[in-house]
Design a protein around this motif. Structure first.
Motif, PDB file in Angstrom:
ATOM      1  N   VAL A  21      27.577  31.984  37.930  1.00  0.00           N
ATOM      2  CA  VAL A  21      28.045  32.981  36.961  1.00  0.00           C
ATOM      3  C   VAL A  21      29.570  32.952  36.826  1.00  0.00           C
ATOM      4  CG1 VAL A  21      28.098  35.435  36.403  1.00  0.00           C
ATOM      5  CG2 VAL A  21      26.004  34.413  37.305  1.00  0.00           C
ATOM      6  N   PRO A  22      30.358  32.897  37.927  1.00  0.00           N
ATOM      7  CA  PRO A  22      31.805  32.761  37.755  1.00  0.00           C
ATOM      8  C   PRO A  22      32.214  31.507  36.991  1.00  0.00           C
ATOM      9  CG  PRO A  22      31.323  33.504  39.977  1.00  0.00           C
ATOM     10  CD  PRO A  22      30.007  33.164  39.335  1.00  0.00           C
ATOM     11  N   LEU A  23      31.474  30.408  37.175  1.00  0.00           N
ATOM     12  CA  LEU A  23      31.782  29.196  36.414  1.00  0.00           C
ATOM     13  C   LEU A  23      31.557  29.419  34.921  1.00  0.00           C
ATOM     14  CD1 LEU A  23      32.578  26.208  36.492  1.00  0.00           C
ATOM     15  CD2 LEU A  23      30.155  25.645  36.743  1.00  0.00           C
ATOM     16  N   CYS A  24      30.496  30.160  34.600  1.00  0.00           N
ATOM     17  CA  CYS A  24      30.268  30.504  33.188  1.00  0.00           C
ATOM     18  C   CYS A  24      31.403  31.389  32.668  1.00  0.00           C
ATOM     19  CB  CYS A  24      28.921  31.225  33.038  1.00  0.00           C
ATOM     20  SG  CYS A  24      27.483  30.210  33.402  1.00  0.00           S
ATOM     21  N   GLY A  25      31.937  32.253  33.548  1.00  0.00           N
ATOM     22  CA  GLY A  25      33.064  33.085  33.156  1.00  0.00           C
ATOM     23  C   GLY A  25      34.287  32.249  32.816  1.00  0.00           C
ATOM     24  N   ILE A  26      34.530  31.185  33.571  1.00  0.00           N
ATOM     25  CA  ILE A  26      35.659  30.299  33.275  1.00  0.00           C
ATOM     26  C   ILE A  26      35.484  29.645  31.908  1.00  0.00           C
ATOM     27  CG2 ILE A  26      36.771  28.144  33.958  1.00  0.00           C
ATOM     28  CD1 ILE A  26      36.338  28.917  36.843  1.00  0.00           C
ATOM     29  N   ALA A  27      34.270  29.122  31.671  1.00  0.00           N
ATOM     30  CA  ALA A  27      34.014  28.472  30.377  1.00  0.00           C
ATOM     31  C   ALA A  27      34.166  29.455  29.224  1.00  0.00           C
ATOM     32  CB  ALA A  27      32.606  27.869  30.380  1.00  0.00           C
ATOM     33  N   LEU A  28      33.661  30.678  29.412  1.00  0.00           N
ATOM     34  CA  LEU A  28      33.782  31.676  28.351  1.00  0.00           C
ATOM     35  C   LEU A  28      35.240  32.061  28.129  1.00  0.00           C
ATOM     36  CD1 LEU A  28      32.340  33.562  26.385  1.00  0.00           C
ATOM     37  CD2 LEU A  28      32.144  35.234  28.238  1.00  0.00           C
ATOM     38  N   GLY A  29      36.022  32.135  29.202  1.00  0.00           N
ATOM     39  CA  GLY A  29      37.436  32.460  29.059  1.00  0.00           C
ATOM     40  C   GLY A  29      38.184  31.422  28.244  1.00  0.00           C
ATOM     41  N   VAL A  30      37.901  30.149  28.485  1.00  0.00           N
ATOM     42  CA  VAL A  30      38.553  29.073  27.718  1.00  0.00           C
ATOM     43  C   VAL A  30      38.161  29.148  26.248  1.00  0.00           C
ATOM     44  CG1 VAL A  30      38.715  26.579  27.437  1.00  0.00           C
ATOM     45  CG2 VAL A  30      38.722  27.580  29.733  1.00  0.00           C
ATOM     46  N   ILE A  31      36.875  29.391  25.990  1.00  0.00           N
ATOM     47  CA  ILE A  31      36.411  29.470  24.599  1.00  0.00           C
ATOM     48  C   ILE A  31      37.045  30.643  23.879  1.00  0.00           C
ATOM     49  CG2 ILE A  31      34.373  29.861  23.167  1.00  0.00           C
ATOM     50  CD1 ILE A  31      32.740  28.359  25.283  1.00  0.00           C
ATOM     51  N   THR A 105      29.164  39.752  38.382  1.00  0.00           N
ATOM     52  CA  THR A 105      29.910  40.181  37.196  1.00  0.00           C
ATOM     53  C   THR A 105      31.398  40.290  37.490  1.00  0.00           C
ATOM     54  OG1 THR A 105      27.981  41.391  36.374  1.00  0.00           O
ATOM     55  CG2 THR A 105      30.124  41.984  35.455  1.00  0.00           C
ATOM     56  N   VAL A 106      31.741  40.846  38.661  1.00  0.00           N
ATOM     57  CA  VAL A 106      33.154  40.969  39.045  1.00  0.00           C
ATOM     58  C   VAL A 106      33.787  39.595  39.174  1.00  0.00           C
ATOM     59  CG1 VAL A 106      34.684  41.663  40.928  1.00  0.00           C
ATOM     60  CG2 VAL A 106      32.888  43.208  40.151  1.00  0.00           C
ATOM     61  N   LEU A 107      33.106  38.681  39.856  1.00  0.00           N
ATOM     62  CA  LEU A 107      33.654  37.338  40.018  1.00  0.00           C
ATOM     63  C   LEU A 107      33.801  36.638  38.672  1.00  0.00           C
ATOM     64  CD1 LEU A 107      31.680  36.169  43.175  1.00  0.00           C
ATOM     65  CD2 LEU A 107      34.084  36.760  43.056  1.00  0.00           C
ATOM     66  N   ALA A 108      32.804  36.796  37.793  1.00  0.00           N
ATOM     67  CA  ALA A 108      32.872  36.159  36.478  1.00  0.00           C
ATOM     68  C   ALA A 108      34.004  36.743  35.637  1.00  0.00           C
ATOM     69  CB  ALA A 108      31.536  36.312  35.752  1.00  0.00           C
ATOM     70  N   THR A 109      34.231  38.051  35.725  1.00  0.00           N
ATOM     71  CA  THR A 109      35.321  38.680  34.967  1.00  0.00           C
ATOM     72  C   THR A 109      36.678  38.185  35.446  1.00  0.00           C
ATOM     73  OG1 THR A 109      33.969  40.659  34.653  1.00  0.00           O
ATOM     74  CG2 THR A 109      36.318  40.882  34.266  1.00  0.00           C
ATOM     75  N   PHE A 110      36.836  38.084  36.766  1.00  0.00           N
ATOM     76  CA  PHE A 110      38.110  37.599  37.305  1.00  0.00           C
ATOM     77  C   PHE A 110      38.359  36.147  36.916  1.00  0.00           C
ATOM     78  CE2 PHE A 110      38.172  40.762  41.115  1.00  0.00           C
ATOM     79  CZ  PHE A 110      38.298  41.796  40.217  1.00  0.00           C
ATOM     80  N   THR A 111      37.360  35.296  37.084  1.00  0.00           N
ATOM     81  CA  THR A 111      37.547  33.886  36.740  1.00  0.00           C
ATOM     82  C   THR A 111      37.720  33.701  35.238  1.00  0.00           C
ATOM     83  OG1 THR A 111      35.132  33.575  36.688  1.00  0.00           O
ATOM     84  CG2 THR A 111      36.266  33.054  38.749  1.00  0.00           C
ATOM     85  N   GLY A 112      36.989  34.498  34.441  1.00  0.00           N
ATOM     86  CA  GLY A 112      37.136  34.404  32.984  1.00  0.00           C
ATOM     87  C   GLY A 112      38.519  34.836  32.525  1.00  0.00           C
ATOM     88  N   THR A 113      39.033  35.928  33.109  1.00  0.00           N
ATOM     89  CA  THR A 113      40.385  36.381  32.753  1.00  0.00           C
ATOM     90  C   THR A 113      41.422  35.347  33.167  1.00  0.00           C
ATOM     91  OG1 THR A 113      39.690  38.681  33.042  1.00  0.00           O
ATOM     92  CG2 THR A 113      42.056  38.254  33.048  1.00  0.00           C
ATOM     93  N   ALA A 139      44.007  43.646  28.125  1.00  0.00           N
ATOM     94  CA  ALA A 139      42.788  44.455  28.146  1.00  0.00           C
ATOM     95  C   ALA A 139      41.807  43.933  29.191  1.00  0.00           C
ATOM     96  CB  ALA A 139      42.142  44.456  26.759  1.00  0.00           C
ATOM     97  N   ALA A 140      41.728  42.597  29.334  1.00  0.00           N
ATOM     98  CA  ALA A 140      40.827  42.012  30.328  1.00  0.00           C
ATOM     99  C   ALA A 140      41.255  42.390  31.738  1.00  0.00           C
ATOM    100  CB  ALA A 140      40.779  40.500  30.171  1.00  0.00           C
ATOM    101  N   VAL A 141      42.558  42.468  31.975  1.00  0.00           N
ATOM    102  CA  VAL A 141      43.042  42.892  33.284  1.00  0.00           C
ATOM    103  C   VAL A 141      42.613  44.325  33.566  1.00  0.00           C
ATOM    104  CG1 VAL A 141      45.099  43.412  34.640  1.00  0.00           C
ATOM    105  CG2 VAL A 141      44.982  41.297  33.330  1.00  0.00           C
ATOM    106  N   SER A 142      42.696  45.196  32.556  1.00  0.00           N
ATOM    107  CA  SER A 142      42.268  46.588  32.731  1.00  0.00           C
ATOM    108  C   SER A 142      40.788  46.656  33.082  1.00  0.00           C
ATOM    109  CB  SER A 142      42.553  47.390  31.458  1.00  0.00           C
ATOM    110  OG  SER A 142      43.928  47.374  31.141  1.00  0.00           O
ATOM    111  N   VAL A 143      39.974  45.878  32.377  1.00  0.00           N
ATOM    112  CA  VAL A 143      38.540  45.847  32.675  1.00  0.00           C
ATOM    113  C   VAL A 143      38.302  45.329  34.087  1.00  0.00           C
ATOM    114  CG1 VAL A 143      36.338  44.787  32.041  1.00  0.00           C
ATOM    115  CG2 VAL A 143      37.882  45.607  30.255  1.00  0.00           C
ATOM    116  N   SER A 144      39.061  44.314  34.484  1.00  0.00           N
ATOM    117  CA  SER A 144      38.908  43.744  35.823  1.00  0.00           C
ATOM    118  C   SER A 144      39.221  44.771  36.900  1.00  0.00           C
ATOM    119  CB  SER A 144      39.822  42.525  35.985  1.00  0.00           C
ATOM    120  OG  SER A 144      39.490  41.511  35.053  1.00  0.00           O
TER     121      SER A 144
END
Length: 427
Positions: A21-31, A105-113, A139-144
């Protein structure tokens, strides 16, 4: 094609993995960073939200560093959780903890941000700043940060043994109810019994492992296809040695494919809770007996866990468990026979070890006595002999360990709180 058992093991790995899931967060962050750069127009954001190249670069660099630090913080918490769970609770609980969605979810949010901010850095030029992206990164930092607080609050409260017992107990009850519904839905028409049909072919396991799950629908379909009856001699959760008899094929118009049948039974290194409610009971008992060990010496925790064990036993005991389950095809013909646990199996698993390890604890003896008395009052008559047998064993244990008549009388009084509740006279 990949067998059902292989797909099941893959799903188990995905559920327990902390990196997918964190890896998916990284990919989503780049996109999303690419989308933010593409959507950044001349008329938006408002002038008050525009940034200079120096400011944007500083903000994004700070976000990247902060996300890396927060990831390290969460990983540190995870290591502490593992140490506490394996030392004070039960190593088997870790299979459930790894599946926690909030943690992923927390790990994915951090890696995505992190990936989002890092991707935006490369698009900053002296005359071109991704204003929309920088705003979204803030805003992503606030959510994190909000998710981090929720994460800390949850694990601060939910790592208590009683909270975990409540969670595991409810999971076990849910699995038990689902399994019972499936068995009843697939029962043979008119209660038709299974008769021996022709020759018996033995299908042996190509590898060793604990039985984690059955694809019952697939096994029934395979039996209907070959016009035979399949019998699995092992309980779910049992360990099958390499070459052990995994399936017995009774009758059949043609030879059943052994690879097909073994591919419908998932074997793994250890048990899972997906189709095994007794695994949940095993975890509950582990937590209770850990609390009763001389290193911990916390009988109150064991008493609190017994509350959830009683709830689980009340649900199991109110159902007739034959210990052998027959599942039929669409025409109501018996096609699959599975071994199951009966009421005595669940009851012994729930109370035997706690009775032995808590034999010298007044709290545990009184709470166990109250638990068994409540089951005698609430359960149907067929279930009561097993409860009475456990009650007799408890009384014998109290007589052996409390030689003083006054202490023995105190320990033999049922009390739902162990000590401090309203004690009742022993029946």
């Amino acid at each position: 094609m990949m067998s059902w058992a292989s797909r099941f093991r893959l799903r188990q790995y995905a559920k327990s993995s902390l990196w997918i899931v964190p890896l998916c967060g990284i990919a989503l962050g780049v996109i999303l960073a690419e989308c933010a750069v593409a959507a950044d127009g001349a008329d938006w954001p408002p002038s008050g939200w525009r940034y200079s190249a120096t400011t944007a670069s500083g903000v994004l660099s700070a976000i990247v560093g902060a996300m890396v630090a927060l990831l390290g913080f969460v990983v540190t918490i995870g290591v502490l959780v593992i140490q506490q769970a394996t030392g004070a609770l039960s190593p088997r609980y870790m299979r459930l903890w790894y599946r926690d969605r909030l943690q992923k979810t927390v790990l994915a949010t951090f890696t995505g941000t992190f990936a989002f901010a890092f991707s935006l850095l490369r698009s900053i030029e002296s005359n071109s700043v991704p204003d929309l992206g920088v705003t979204l990164a803030g805003a992503a930092v606030s959510v994190s940060l909000v998710l981090l607080l929720v994460y800390l609050n949850r694990f601060t409260h939910n790592l208590r043994p009683v909270a975990i017992a409540d969670l595991v107990g409810r999971m076990g009850e849910s699995v038990f109810a689902r399994g019972l519904t499936e068995v009843r839905r697939s029962a043979p028409h008119g209660g038709e019994s299974v008769a021996s049909r022709g020759t018996v072919t033995l299908v042996r396991s190509p590898r060793g492992g604990a039985i984690q799950a059955f694809n019952t629908a697939g096994l029934v379909a395979a039996a209907a296809r070959y016009d035979c009856t399949l019998v699995v001699p092992y309980l779910i959760g049992d360990y099958v040695p390499p070459g052990g008899i995994l399936v017995e094929v009774h009758g059949g118009t043609s030879a059943a494919d052994p690879q097909l049948l073994t591919g419908l039974i998932a074997l793994g290194a250890e048990r899972t809770i997906d189709q095994d409610p007794a695994f949940a009971m095993r975890v509950l008992v582990d937590i209770a007996i850990r609390a009763l060990s001389p290193a911990v010496n916390d009988p109150t925790t064991a008493v609190q866990v017994l509350n959830h064990i009683e709830s689980f036993l009340s649900i199991v005991g109110s159902t007739t468990l034959p210990g052998r389950y027959v599942m039929a095809d669409d025409r109501g013909r018996p096609r699959l026979v599975l071994q199951g646990r009966d009421w005595e199996d669940f009851l012994q698993l729930a109370v035997s070890e706690i009775r032995d390890y808590g034999a010298t604890s007044v709290q545990v003896c009184r709470r166990l006595h109250a638990l068994l008395d409540d089951l005698l009052d609430a359960l149907p008559p067929p279930q009561r002999p097993a409860v009475q047998a456990e009650l007799d064993l408890l009384r014998q244990s109290v007589e052996r360990n409390f030689t003083d008549p006054a202490s023995r009388a105190v320990a033999q009084r049922p009390d739902r709180q162990g000590i401090g509740g309203r004690a009742r006279s022993p029946q």
